[in-house]
Scaffold this motif. Sequence first.
Motif, PDB file in Angstrom:
ATOM      1  N   LEU A   1       0.818  -1.210   0.000  1.00 31.39           N
ATOM      2  CA  LEU A   1       0.000   0.000   0.000  1.00 31.39           C
ATOM      3  C   LEU A   1       0.852   1.260   0.000  1.00 31.39           C
ATOM      4  O   LEU A   1       0.533   2.240  -0.673  1.00 31.39           O
ATOM      5  CB  LEU A   1      -0.937  -0.004   1.218  1.00 31.39           C
ATOM      6  N   GLU A   2       1.925   1.257   0.747  1.00 26.57           N
ATOM      7  CA  GLU A   2       2.797   2.432   0.800  1.00 26.57           C
ATOM      8  C   GLU A   2       3.335   2.793  -0.580  1.00 26.57           C
ATOM      9  O   GLU A   2       3.311   3.960  -0.993  1.00 26.57           O
ATOM     10  CB  GLU A   2       3.960   2.183   1.763  1.00 26.57           C
ATOM     11  N   SER A   3       3.827   1.789  -1.322  1.00 26.06           N
ATOM     12  CA  SER A   3       4.379   2.062  -2.643  1.00 26.06           C
ATOM     13  C   SER A   3       3.296   2.518  -3.614  1.00 26.06           C
ATOM     14  O   SER A   3       3.533   3.370  -4.473  1.00 26.06           O
ATOM     15  CB  SER A   3       5.101   0.823  -3.186  1.00 26.06           C
ATOM     16  N   TYR A   4       2.089   1.978  -3.469  1.00 25.63           N
ATOM     17  CA  TYR A   4       0.990   2.420  -4.325  1.00 25.63           C
ATOM     18  C   TYR A   4       0.635   3.887  -4.059  1.00 25.63           C
ATOM     19  O   TYR A   4       0.461   4.675  -4.995  1.00 25.63           O
ATOM     20  CB  TYR A   4      -0.250   1.550  -4.114  1.00 25.63           C
ATOM     21  N   LEU A   5       0.509   4.268  -2.798  1.00 28.67           N
ATOM     22  CA  LEU A   5       0.146   5.644  -2.455  1.00 28.67           C
ATOM     23  C   LEU A   5       1.202   6.637  -2.919  1.00 28.67           C
ATOM     24  O   LEU A   5       0.881   7.729  -3.386  1.00 28.67           O
ATOM     25  CB  LEU A   5      -0.086   5.763  -0.953  1.00 28.67           C
ATOM     26  N   LEU A   6       2.469   6.263  -2.819  1.00 30.90           N
ATOM     27  CA  LEU A   6       3.543   7.129  -3.297  1.00 30.90           C
ATOM     28  C   LEU A   6       3.448   7.333  -4.807  1.00 30.90           C
ATOM     29  O   LEU A   6       3.615   8.442  -5.306  1.00 30.90           O
ATOM     30  CB  LEU A   6       4.909   6.533  -2.929  1.00 30.90           C
ATOM     31  N   CYS A   7       3.183   6.243  -5.522  1.00 32.50           N
ATOM     32  CA  CYS A   7       3.054   6.319  -6.974  1.00 32.50           C
ATOM     33  C   CYS A   7       1.858   7.182  -7.367  1.00 32.50           C
ATOM     34  O   CYS A   7       1.959   8.051  -8.230  1.00 32.50           O
ATOM     35  CB  CYS A   7       2.914   4.911  -7.549  1.00 32.50           C
ATOM     36  N   ASP A   8       0.730   6.966  -6.720  1.00 30.20           N
ATOM     37  CA  ASP A   8      -0.481   7.721  -7.041  1.00 30.20           C
ATOM     38  C   ASP A   8      -0.283   9.206  -6.761  1.00 30.20           C
ATOM     39  O   ASP A   8      -0.655  10.062  -7.571  1.00 30.20           O
ATOM     40  CB  ASP A   8      -1.647   7.176  -6.224  1.00 30.20           C
ATOM     41  N   GLU A   9       0.323   9.524  -5.643  1.00 29.19           N
ATOM     42  CA  GLU A   9       0.577  10.928  -5.290  1.00 29.19           C
ATOM     43  C   GLU A   9       1.488  11.594  -6.314  1.00 29.19           C
ATOM     44  O   GLU A   9       1.255  12.724  -6.745  1.00 29.19           O
ATOM     45  CB  GLU A   9       1.203  11.009  -3.896  1.00 29.19           C
ATOM     46  N   TYR A  10       2.526  10.876  -6.717  1.00 29.51           N
ATOM     47  CA  TYR A  10       3.486  11.412  -7.688  1.00 29.51           C
ATOM     48  C   TYR A  10       2.786  11.745  -9.005  1.00 29.51           C
ATOM     49  O   TYR A  10       2.959  12.840  -9.557  1.00 29.51           O
ATOM     50  CB  TYR A  10       4.590  10.390  -7.915  1.00 29.51           C
TER      51      TYR A  10
END
Length: 250
Positions: free
Chosen positions: A229-238
């Motif tokens: 989830l952490e990596s997904y949220l970082l990608c989405d935010e970027y």
Amino acid sequence: MKAVILAAGYGTRLLKDLENVNEQRLKCLIGTPKPLLPVGGFPLISYWIEALKADHDLKDIHIVTNDMYYSKFKEWAKNYPFVTVLSDGTSTNEKRLGAVSCLQLIIETFQIDDSIIVIGGDTLFYEDFHLQDVLKRYEVLHKDNKQANLVLSYICKDEDTKKYGILEADESYRVRAIKEKPKAMDTASRQADAPIDEKDAPGHYLSWLVARKPVYFYSISGRFDIGNLESYLLCDEYFQEKMNKLNYLQ
């Protein structure tokens, strides 16, 4: 050239994370395969399709998934009639074929005898990545040697060498060896390939290939690999921040 997108993973780590969150907008993502997760307002895999579609030398795009997510990919692919979706025939993570076997399945099913670009369906790169530049580099290599291969890599930190396969190359960017998760003191290179923890990791195939065919690397600045989830949220935010300025899907 044909394109193959590997999308047969079950996303077990991400699923566990989603089951433990309270936000409804994230709870709603349960049951969504990683390549179809919304990133910057679009399914992650759609970025790749739009980029591949822009190259007129690419004749076919094949996606391999599993039985659990096959119907979801077929529904998404209605917008892309030039995309073929194939199931690997598995329905559980324990029975998954793995990346290399899925690639072989696509090649044998469609009797592919052309160059292939292989893409991880849960991966995106930073905004300075341009697919056309990579394809042009491959074209130059291929004209000189029909057996040439090109792999993407990025610089890792000293403390991270033990997490990846590290590519050791000569001045022509030809990979001469791959060291699996070495200590920083054991290699001068910091060119990282994908993590190689799993038995079906493409890095193992790359190690096999380097000893038999010419393999060159193309350096990129970094990537988003959706694992939890952490990596997904970082990608989405970027991508939310970059979308309007960079017009990724234009």
